[in-house]
Scaffold this motif. Structure first.
Motif, PDB file in Angstrom:
ATOM      1  N   ARG A   1    -112.861 -47.276  57.398  1.00  0.00           N
ATOM      2  CA  ARG A   1    -112.093 -46.494  56.429  1.00  0.00           C
ATOM      3  C   ARG A   1    -110.888 -45.818  57.066  1.00  0.00           C
ATOM      4  O   ARG A   1    -109.789 -45.815  56.519  1.00  0.00           O
ATOM      5  CB  ARG A   1    -112.990 -45.443  55.752  1.00  0.00           C
ATOM      6  CG  ARG A   1    -112.238 -44.513  54.807  1.00  0.00           C
ATOM      7  CD  ARG A   1    -111.472 -45.291  53.738  1.00  0.00           C
ATOM      8  NE  ARG A   1    -110.585 -44.442  52.943  1.00  0.00           N
ATOM      9  CZ  ARG A   1    -109.329 -44.150  53.287  1.00  0.00           C
ATOM     10  NH1 ARG A   1    -108.800 -44.643  54.408  1.00  0.00           N
ATOM     11  NH2 ARG A   1    -108.590 -43.389  52.501  1.00  0.00           N
TER      12      ARG A   1
ATOM     13  N   SER B   1    -108.181 -48.717  58.413  1.00  0.00           N
ATOM     14  CA  SER B   1    -108.191 -49.911  57.566  1.00  0.00           C
ATOM     15  C   SER B   1    -106.975 -50.777  57.901  1.00  0.00           C
ATOM     16  O   SER B   1    -105.938 -50.265  58.348  1.00  0.00           O
ATOM     17  CB  SER B   1    -108.179 -49.498  56.094  1.00  0.00           C
ATOM     18  OG  SER B   1    -107.016 -48.753  55.819  1.00  0.00           O
ATOM     19  N   PRO B   2    -107.084 -52.094  57.692  1.00  0.00           N
ATOM     20  CA  PRO B   2    -105.948 -52.974  58.002  1.00  0.00           C
ATOM     21  C   PRO B   2    -104.779 -52.700  57.067  1.00  0.00           C
ATOM     22  O   PRO B   2    -104.972 -52.296  55.923  1.00  0.00           O
ATOM     23  CB  PRO B   2    -106.527 -54.376  57.797  1.00  0.00           C
ATOM     24  CG  PRO B   2    -107.715 -54.191  56.924  1.00  0.00           C
ATOM     25  CD  PRO B   2    -108.253 -52.825  57.195  1.00  0.00           C
ATOM     26  N   PRO B   3    -103.568 -52.948  57.539  1.00  0.00           N
ATOM     27  CA  PRO B   3    -102.384 -52.642  56.714  1.00  0.00           C
ATOM     28  C   PRO B   3    -102.018 -53.749  55.753  1.00  0.00           C
ATOM     29  O   PRO B   3    -101.108 -53.583  54.947  1.00  0.00           O
ATOM     30  CB  PRO B   3    -101.285 -52.482  57.764  1.00  0.00           C
ATOM     31  CG  PRO B   3    -101.686 -53.443  58.831  1.00  0.00           C
ATOM     32  CD  PRO B   3    -103.201 -53.410  58.880  1.00  0.00           C
ATOM     33  N   ALA B   4    -102.701 -54.899  55.838  1.00  0.00           N
ATOM     34  CA  ALA B   4    -102.338 -56.027  54.979  1.00  0.00           C
ATOM     35  C   ALA B   4    -103.578 -56.867  54.725  1.00  0.00           C
ATOM     36  O   ALA B   4    -104.613 -56.694  55.383  1.00  0.00           O
ATOM     37  CB  ALA B   4    -101.243 -56.862  55.646  1.00  0.00           C
TER      38      ALA B   4
ATOM     39  N   GLU C   1    -102.536 -62.076  56.254  1.00  0.00           N
ATOM     40  CA  GLU C   1    -101.364 -61.649  57.034  1.00  0.00           C
ATOM     41  C   GLU C   1    -101.814 -61.350  58.458  1.00  0.00           C
ATOM     42  O   GLU C   1    -101.774 -60.212  58.931  1.00  0.00           O
ATOM     43  CB  GLU C   1    -100.715 -60.409  56.393  1.00  0.00           C
ATOM     44  CG  GLU C   1    -100.270 -60.580  54.966  1.00  0.00           C
ATOM     45  CD  GLU C   1     -99.019 -61.465  54.854  1.00  0.00           C
ATOM     46  OE1 GLU C   1     -98.469 -61.866  55.902  1.00  0.00           O
ATOM     47  OE2 GLU C   1     -98.633 -61.769  53.715  1.00  0.00           O
TER      48      GLU C   1
ATOM     49  N   VAL D   1     -99.356 -59.550  60.989  1.00  0.00           N
ATOM     50  CA  VAL D   1     -99.153 -58.128  60.667  1.00  0.00           C
ATOM     51  C   VAL D   1    -100.353 -57.317  61.138  1.00  0.00           C
ATOM     52  O   VAL D   1    -100.214 -56.267  61.794  1.00  0.00           O
ATOM     53  CB  VAL D   1     -98.950 -57.939  59.147  1.00  0.00           C
ATOM     54  CG1 VAL D   1     -98.880 -56.454  58.788  1.00  0.00           C
ATOM     55  CG2 VAL D   1     -97.700 -58.662  58.675  1.00  0.00           C
TER      56      VAL D   1
ATOM     57  N   ASP E   1    -100.589 -57.175  65.086  1.00  0.00           N
ATOM     58  CA  ASP E   1     -99.597 -56.243  65.649  1.00  0.00           C
ATOM     59  C   ASP E   1    -100.029 -54.799  65.420  1.00  0.00           C
ATOM     60  O   ASP E   1     -99.883 -53.936  66.276  1.00  0.00           O
ATOM     61  CB  ASP E   1     -98.228 -56.454  64.987  1.00  0.00           C
ATOM     62  CG  ASP E   1     -97.547 -57.707  65.502  1.00  0.00           C
ATOM     63  OD1 ASP E   1     -98.066 -58.316  66.455  1.00  0.00           O
ATOM     64  OD2 ASP E   1     -96.505 -58.091  64.921  1.00  0.00           O
ATOM     65  N   TRP E   2    -100.556 -54.572  64.247  1.00  0.00           N
ATOM     66  CA  TRP E   2    -100.994 -53.216  63.878  1.00  0.00           C
ATOM     67  C   TRP E   2    -102.101 -52.742  64.815  1.00  0.00           C
ATOM     68  O   TRP E   2    -102.059 -51.612  65.327  1.00  0.00           O
ATOM     69  CB  TRP E   2    -101.478 -53.232  62.436  1.00  0.00           C
ATOM     70  CG  TRP E   2    -101.943 -51.924  61.884  1.00  0.00           C
ATOM     71  CD1 TRP E   2    -103.173 -51.349  62.034  1.00  0.00           C
ATOM     72  CD2 TRP E   2    -101.185 -51.011  61.085  1.00  0.00           C
ATOM     73  NE1 TRP E   2    -103.231 -50.160  61.378  1.00  0.00           N
ATOM     74  CE2 TRP E   2    -102.033 -49.921  60.783  1.00  0.00           C
ATOM     75  CE3 TRP E   2     -99.890 -51.027  60.588  1.00  0.00           C
ATOM     76  CZ2 TRP E   2    -101.603 -48.849  60.013  1.00  0.00           C
ATOM     77  CZ3 TRP E   2     -99.473 -49.950  59.814  1.00  0.00           C
ATOM     78  CH2 TRP E   2    -100.318 -48.879  59.535  1.00  0.00           C
TER      79      TRP E   2
ATOM     80  N   VAL F   1    -100.109 -49.907  66.433  1.00  0.00           N
ATOM     81  CA  VAL F   1    -100.152 -48.730  65.560  1.00  0.00           C
ATOM     82  C   VAL F   1    -101.480 -47.986  65.672  1.00  0.00           C
ATOM     83  O   VAL F   1    -101.518 -46.756  65.736  1.00  0.00           O
ATOM     84  CB  VAL F   1     -99.885 -49.134  64.093  1.00  0.00           C
ATOM     85  CG1 VAL F   1     -99.986 -47.920  63.173  1.00  0.00           C
ATOM     86  CG2 VAL F   1     -98.521 -49.780  63.962  1.00  0.00           C
TER      87      VAL F   1
ATOM     88  N   LEU G   1    -102.363 -43.902  65.772  1.00  0.00           N
ATOM     89  CA  LEU G   1    -103.134 -43.189  64.741  1.00  0.00           C
ATOM     90  C   LEU G   1    -104.326 -42.472  65.371  1.00  0.00           C
ATOM     91  O   LEU G   1    -104.616 -41.314  65.040  1.00  0.00           O
ATOM     92  CB  LEU G   1    -103.616 -44.159  63.659  1.00  0.00           C
ATOM     93  CG  LEU G   1    -102.537 -44.817  62.797  1.00  0.00           C
ATOM     94  CD1 LEU G   1    -103.161 -45.836  61.853  1.00  0.00           C
ATOM     95  CD2 LEU G   1    -101.753 -43.774  62.011  1.00  0.00           C
TER      96      LEU G   1
ATOM     97  N   GLN H   1    -110.048 -36.446  57.349  1.00  0.00           N
ATOM     98  CA  GLN H   1    -110.799 -37.393  58.191  1.00  0.00           C
ATOM     99  C   GLN H   1    -112.303 -37.186  58.009  1.00  0.00           C
ATOM    100  O   GLN H   1    -113.065 -38.154  57.868  1.00  0.00           O
ATOM    101  CB  GLN H   1    -110.453 -37.187  59.666  1.00  0.00           C
ATOM    102  CG  GLN H   1    -109.052 -37.558  60.091  1.00  0.00           C
ATOM    103  CD  GLN H   1    -108.785 -37.105  61.517  1.00  0.00           C
ATOM    104  OE1 GLN H   1    -109.533 -37.417  62.438  1.00  0.00           O
ATOM    105  NE2 GLN H   1    -107.720 -36.352  61.711  1.00  0.00           N
TER     106      GLN H   1
ATOM    107  N   LEU I   1    -113.472 -38.389  54.557  1.00  0.00           N
ATOM    108  CA  LEU I   1    -113.493 -39.853  54.447  1.00  0.00           C
ATOM    109  C   LEU I   1    -114.608 -40.459  55.296  1.00  0.00           C
ATOM    110  O   LEU I   1    -115.277 -41.409  54.876  1.00  0.00           O
ATOM    111  CB  LEU I   1    -112.135 -40.420  54.875  1.00  0.00           C
ATOM    112  CG  LEU I   1    -110.975 -40.092  53.939  1.00  0.00           C
ATOM    113  CD1 LEU I   1    -109.649 -40.518  54.558  1.00  0.00           C
ATOM    114  CD2 LEU I   1    -111.161 -40.763  52.586  1.00  0.00           C
TER     115      LEU I   1
END
Lengths: 97, 194
Positions: free
Chosen positions: B40, B43-46, B50, B53, B56-57, B61, B65, B127, B130
């Motif tokens: 949660r 979570s993946p961005p796409a 993809e 994407v 890379d995330w 990224v 985060l 956080q 969730l």
């Protein structure tokens, strides 16, 4: 002497350019835990929405399960999704149809 | 809740029970190795298709985060480390010999949230909510129909905990948005779910 490597690189570049040219949507998805007021605040922060526009998108997420909050180039879309994730909003980028 | 002239929030007259819930914010917010909480919070961005994407995330990224979320938890823990008991009224005089002495008042506590840490609190509370929601599989209906008793089991207790953290988030959001909150005001029920 030619090698295969340049061809591979060129294909990747072409693919990247194509990805960058296609518009992408930034989509925020419903989740049962996140507060409505928090989502509205994040929309105002990330997209500089007015309170009315932020509330409209928040309600769209709540009632329809998702809302497209921005459309445009891939790099900017990735930036916005990262911003939304940094606030723990359930969000994705999708190629615009 | 009280708004100080410096812009901070002070939570006063806190029962030890609520102090304990506050002290658990950092622990619940940290997903650790829990698969549901990690899924949660990160979570993946796409969509799965993809692949580039998402890869890379994960590489670029997600570490950012994780660091942001950890910083927020640390800021909240630092504020909570400064929780102090409030002064209690003077004890009543001892009763005459043979009479039962009155019970001493329960201790209460006070925590101050500096304005500079509002964002960290919002993040850490979110956080925690969730992660609790993911670990205990809370759904929309759980957030609408509250359990009748905290004694209905651990899940019921965690729903209450998520609610309590939501109330605090609402207080901080109202403060950020500049709405008036007077001392002693009872927070309105937190609206759940987007």
């Amino acid at each position: 002497m030619p090698t295969a490597a340049p061809d591979v690189i060129e294909q990747t570049d072409t693919q990247d350019r194509a990805d960058l040219a296609v518009p992408w949507n930034v989509v925020v998805h419903n989740d049962p835990i996140t507060l409505m007021s928090y989502v509205t605040l994040v929309f105002r922060r990330v997209f500089q929405f007015t309170k009315e526009k932020a509330t409209k998108h928040m309600l769209e997420v709540h009632h329809r399960g998702r809302s497209v909050v921005w459309s445009g180039g891939r790099e900017r879309a990735e930036f916005y999704v990262q911003q939304l994730h940094s606030h723990q909003l359930l969000s994705t980028l999708e190629r615009a149809e | 809740m009280r708004r100080s002239p410096q812009g901070s929030l002070t939570l006063a007259a806190l029962d030890p029970f609520f102090v304990q819930l506050l002290r658990e914010v950092g622990d619940w917010a940290d997903p650790g190795e829990d698969p549901a909480a990690c899924a949660r919070l990160f979570s993946p961005p796409a969509a799965a298709g993809e692949k580039a994407v998402n890869e890379d995330w994960e590489e670029l990224v997600r570490p950012e985060l994780e660091a942001q979320f950890r910083d927020a938890r640390d800021a909240v823990r630092a504020d909570l480390a400064r929780i102090r008991p409030e002064e209690q009224p003077s004890p009543e005089p001892l009763p005459p010999d043979g009479a039962t002495p009155p019970e001493p008042p329960s201790p209460t506590f006070r925590v101050r949230i500096p304005a500079r840490n509002f964002e960290a609190w919002l993040s850490a509370l979110n956080q925690a909510r969730l992660a609790l929601g993911a670990r205990f599989r809370l759904e929309e209906g759980d957030m609408i129909e509250r359990p009748r008793s905290l004694l209905d089991g651990e899940r019921a207790f965690r729903i209450f905990q998520v609610d309590f953290y939501g109330h605090l988030q609402e207080m901080i959001i109202r403060r950020i948005e500049g709405e008036t909150d007077d001392e002693g005001e009872d927070a309105s029920p937190a609206a759940e779910g987007t």
